[in-house]
Design an enzyme around this catalytic site. Sequence first.
Site, PDB file in Angstrom:
ATOM      1  N   HIS A 120     -73.620 -44.846 -84.982  1.00 23.75           N
ATOM      2  CA  HIS A 120     -72.714 -45.066 -86.099  1.00 23.75           C
ATOM      3  C   HIS A 120     -72.198 -43.740 -86.632  1.00 23.75           C
ATOM      4  O   HIS A 120     -72.792 -42.692 -86.397  1.00 23.75           O
ATOM      5  CB  HIS A 120     -73.451 -45.792 -87.248  1.00 23.75           C
ATOM      6  CG  HIS A 120     -73.684 -47.239 -86.990  1.00 23.75           C
ATOM      7  ND1 HIS A 120     -74.871 -47.871 -87.319  1.00 23.75           N
ATOM      8  CD2 HIS A 120     -72.906 -48.192 -86.442  1.00 23.75           C
ATOM      9  CE1 HIS A 120     -74.801 -49.158 -86.985  1.00 23.75           C
ATOM     10  NE2 HIS A 120     -73.619 -49.376 -86.451  1.00 23.75           N
ATOM     11  N   CYS A 153     -79.209 -47.337 -93.981  1.00 21.53           N
ATOM     12  CA  CYS A 153     -79.075 -48.612 -93.268  1.00 21.53           C
ATOM     13  C   CYS A 153     -79.773 -49.761 -93.974  1.00 21.53           C
ATOM     14  O   CYS A 153     -79.404 -50.919 -93.805  1.00 21.53           O
ATOM     15  CB  CYS A 153     -79.682 -48.509 -91.868  1.00 21.53           C
ATOM     16  SG  CYS A 153     -78.841 -47.356 -90.816  1.00 21.53           S
TER      17      CYS A 153
END
Lengths: 283, 1105
Positions: free
Chosen positions: A170, A271
């Site tokens: 990511h 996250c």
Amino acid sequence: MAELMAGFGVFTHALVRGIASSLPKEALRMSSADVDLSRARHEHDIYVGVLKHKLGLQVIELPADDTLPDCVFVEDAAVVCGDTALITRPGAPSRRDETEAVRKALKNLGLNIVDIADDTATLDGGDVLFTGREFFVGLSKRTNQRGAEILADTFKDYAVSTVPVCDNLHLKSFCSMAGPGLIAIGSSEPAQKVLKIMQQMSDHRYDKLTIPDDTAANCVYLNIPNKGHVVLHRTPEEFPESAKVFEKLKEHMLIPVAITETAKVDGALTCMSILINMKSNTQ
Amino acid sequence: MTTETGLETEVKKELKQTEEEPAAPEQKTQVQDEAAQQQQVDPKQEHKGAEKTEERSNNKETLQSATAEQPSGEQNTDTPPSPKPAIPSAQTSPGVSKKGKEQAAGKGISRFLPPWLKKQKSQSQVEPKESLGREDPVKEEGYVQEKSEEEGRKIEVGGEDGVDKPAEDRRSLPQDSKADEKEEKHSINSAKTEPAKEETRKDTLEKDADLEEEEDKNGAGEEIQKMIKEEAKVQKPELKAEKSPEKPPKKMKTVVCKVMMLEGTEFPFEVEKRAKGQVLFNKVCENLNLLEKDYFGLTYRSNNDQKNWLDPAKEIKRQIRSSPWQFAFSVKFYPPDPSQLTEDITRYYLCLQLRQDIASGCLPCSFVTHALLGSYSLQAELGDYDPEEHRVDYISNFQFAPTQTKELEEKVIELHKTHRGLTPAQADNQFLENAKKLSMYGVDLHHAKDSEGVDIMLGVCASGLLVYKDKLRINRFAWPKILKVSYKRSNFYIKVRPGETEQFESMIGFKLPNHRAAKRLWKVCVEHHTFFRLASPEQPPKAKFLTLGSKFRYSGRTQAQTRQASTLIDRPAPYFKRTSSNRVSRSLDGAPVVSVTNHSLVDSLAAEINGKGDAADKDNAEEAGTPFRTQMELSPESKSKSLRIKGENIYVRHSNLMLEDLDKTQEEVLKHHASICELKRSFMESTPEPRPSQWEKRLATTLPPMTLGSLEEEITTILLSKESFSSYLTGSFTITAKRAAEGAGAKTPTESLSLSPSTWSTEKTQTRTDGPQPDARNITETSDEKQKAEMGEEVEVVIEETVIEEIRRTAKLKNSPDMTKSPAAAIPSGEGEEEKALKEQASKANTSSDSHSESEDEADYHPQLVKVAVDQIREESEENDEELGKESQVPMEHPAEGILLPPPPEVQGVADEEKQECKAHGEDEALSSPAEKKTEQEAEKTEELKVNGEVSRSVSEVNTQVIYCSEPPVVKTEIVTISDTFAGQKTDISTTEVPIVHTETKTITYEASQLDGSEDGEPGILMSAQTITAESLCTTTTTHITKSVKGGLSETRIEKRIVITGDADIDHDQALAQAIKEAKEQHPDMSVTRVVVHKETELTEEGED
């Protein structure tokens, strides 16, 4: 910049989700390492505890769903900015169902829910970096152009710039906000490259905090009343060099948080929570 | 000129008289202006002779009758200084004689005006004049002329001013500052109104014929207007007072411009037909009581419904062409930080614009933002939320978002309640503080495609150029990163500074929908860059801003300047009403949403009136052309004047803008540029251009007016009269050279070389000329495809070279002792060397070719460009280079023309494309060869010519004496047969023209023999490059001098572009031929490599743009 971002990092709520027992075996990961489930859960408890007790956020804890091994990483399921929540369409098909519970919880909070109807769009929250003034969306294996477009359409006030993410899962695998106008960025070449792109694309000037370890560049910044700047960062045990860099942030309240186990399945500090500012509703 | 001078004195006298009259000095009103105008105008008319007297009396009569016709009720209702009554007097004034002026004044509004008001008016007029004294004498002359002209115009328009001003003035009576500013404005206006002179003349001539008719028309229009006005008055008296531009009847060729204001209402403004954009803009700003006007502009919609900015420096008529005289007042430069604006009124207009942007969807925002901004709008206009007064539907007249939901309205109300206590100004501030953060705030979007044909949007904003794909920002080029922006046909290019790791600049191209779009984008970029990035529009080289050869530039103040200027604003915050009409946001198509007040009624009435005005205008237009010409013929004196006027019209636009060029190796070049820029500026200054107001002048450092005006005229005369060209040029160029020398200081040899006349191209030509001229056709025909390809390449490289270069060189040599090599010695020797070099190159084939010339397709081209092009090539050459592929079309076209050249296969596609483009453009622009006999020549041509030059679609490389003629498919009017000796000295061209053709465009290229045809495009090292643009009345000369060193050989290329503009009285062909001939005679050892001629002929008046 700092002035303009006065409200940046102010959150009142956090959404978290438990760790599925299927995580050690089934969670997606880029490397292969054994995950100690109980330790992972212990670390997660600490993480949630910090948000809840140390920072005083109202924490909504969703129960884990064992059919969704990656469900602990709630960040990917929704992007919340102001009073609007964009429910994502995760790039990994196995994770698409994670959004359901998240959506429900956010809806219950009274946020405006925006769904992605487009089947071709994919968007992981982990690819979305909100700086307070604009969005950067990493175009990665999990997020595509269409997903970014929908994000841009959802948050019309802000510029949404795309940056290519090739070597990492990511965008936020190697960067994050460490303060208003302050981007924590990994020192690897790809990370630095991405930072350059972001700087070029932006109308705003950002300071950068270069973190020796890319993964340690993912930290959680909050602006908590009475506490000021707060940064959750990886522990010195995990990343001693990087921790030293964080420690140079004199005005920040630094909270080292270990996530050694979930990190094995590409987890990062950001996250595992969705941060929400419910006071922002009236602006 | 004599006339004018006489006029001036007279006027001055008059003014003095008026001045002496006791008037409250602070109060300067429009009424005064009127009086002064009358005075000034009258003297002029007196020159016309006795017959005029009759006219005058006639006029008077008509005027009187008009006055009489006015509804008496209105006059009664109005307070004495009310605008309406003013109208009649305004009408009268032009026709009134000096003596009669007082009487006239007595007849109209003036009757109702307190005497002091009248006096003041004249005073205000006087003051601007005095300010003139500081200016250059040359200017002053023009000024006087203009002034009288303007006054004449004003008289007609006077009603408008008269109407508005009294109210305004009363508001600000005690302040000198305001009055001052107004005066300054006037002076500006007058400075810019040169074209008006013609009008006056015309007018006088025509007067007998149309005056009465016109009066009648006007009278009718007036009445209608009055009705409207009354309506408006009743409905919203305040608004009316603030902005009620009345358009009075016209004695001049005036036009009613309908301007859509930000409140959503349309107001008519009357301007002269030939007025420049600035005139209208100033009127509008005056009407709005807006001082910080640099952030604003007027837009119009072109035929393709594209929004264009009205260029203040150009005539309105030229810009809008056949479009209706309909404009919208808009924010042009969105201040990144509105809180730095000085006046609340400015912020208010910005708010109005933003509300419009938001409601129309141009400025996207989230729901929350819509609600928040909407709530501030409510607070600003309605004040605190009042549950009694503000019922549920109180906001239904407001539009807060493109699609407004009940939910949104509720949210707005909810937020409105929270703003209790905010003043309107504070609410506006809050509005702006939030709006400015929006990512699309101030971003001017343009549709484009990237190099791969993907649809993107290019956004120009304060900080640079943004690239969007769909809604995502995919790239951003901050101004500091952009070295150059240019456009060529429908392509738009930016040259980007190399990144840290990169070695070369990169050129990034975008495809715009059409040529106009590309140009529009380019202009917007130039303007934004200048406004936001630069300290002042004209930049010394240190600032690294170079406009090369492009005459287009942002002529207003930069943000820095306007901010500075704003600090001098010293008036109490002007009162303005946040009208309820503001709430109504219009849909994009302009359909007004009716608000509380009955604007619709007013609008429709206004529309009617406007319609009438338009009709009248058309009449005027029809009459306009002939008288003008007649006038020219009539008096030789006036000829120069009219020429001058035309000079204004000249607008060369090269599409390139050199932004900040930091290349160290180019320092010298930059120096050159500096001098060139200065030179250019001086040239430009000598032409009447919109000048900053006195107000601005205080702040903005402008160069002292140059005496170069004479230069222009010299050149003009040369071309016109075909007098000894060389001497004049020499003279004129002396200045040039001097300047260059000054700028450069002690120059390195290379630099001086660059100045030296010897160009490799020229030399090439020489070589060619030495031998008997090869039969071009044979060569071409026999030549294999390769050669053609080369030709295509060449085209790109060489733009236009005409003899003038050579001339210029001589001049320089003579005048620039600084050069390392003395002119006499240096040049010849240099030439010799170069010749050798050229020959060598020829043998080698292509050795010396420009980097650009080599590449046939773009792929090849780009890398070269990166290496060399940037610095070497100035605008046009660069453009050409970029266009490589496209240029090659030219060969294609030839076959069609009857010249047999098998086009290289690759080229064809491009050629087709080009043709299409030509078609597109063909309507408006026509390229024609200079060799042709010109049949129709209009002032506008110049502009067109230049435009074409930029476009340079059909530049082809041909062997000597071969002329390629490319005509836009649309208009086929001429057949050109080519056979001639080079250089247009004698060109046998049979021309058949069909007069009915709307426009024609022709390009003819003369080529010298092919030395460069076989160039390998190895890029040399650029030693220096410079561009010089010189403008004169009917000619504009752009010179590119490029000096490069390649393999020990130095090449100098001079490209010269001469634009000749003029009416039928100028034989362009002859002028050109003469120029070439002269040059050749002067320098027998030199030859012309190529002559490319674009000829444009317009039957209708059209501006390009």
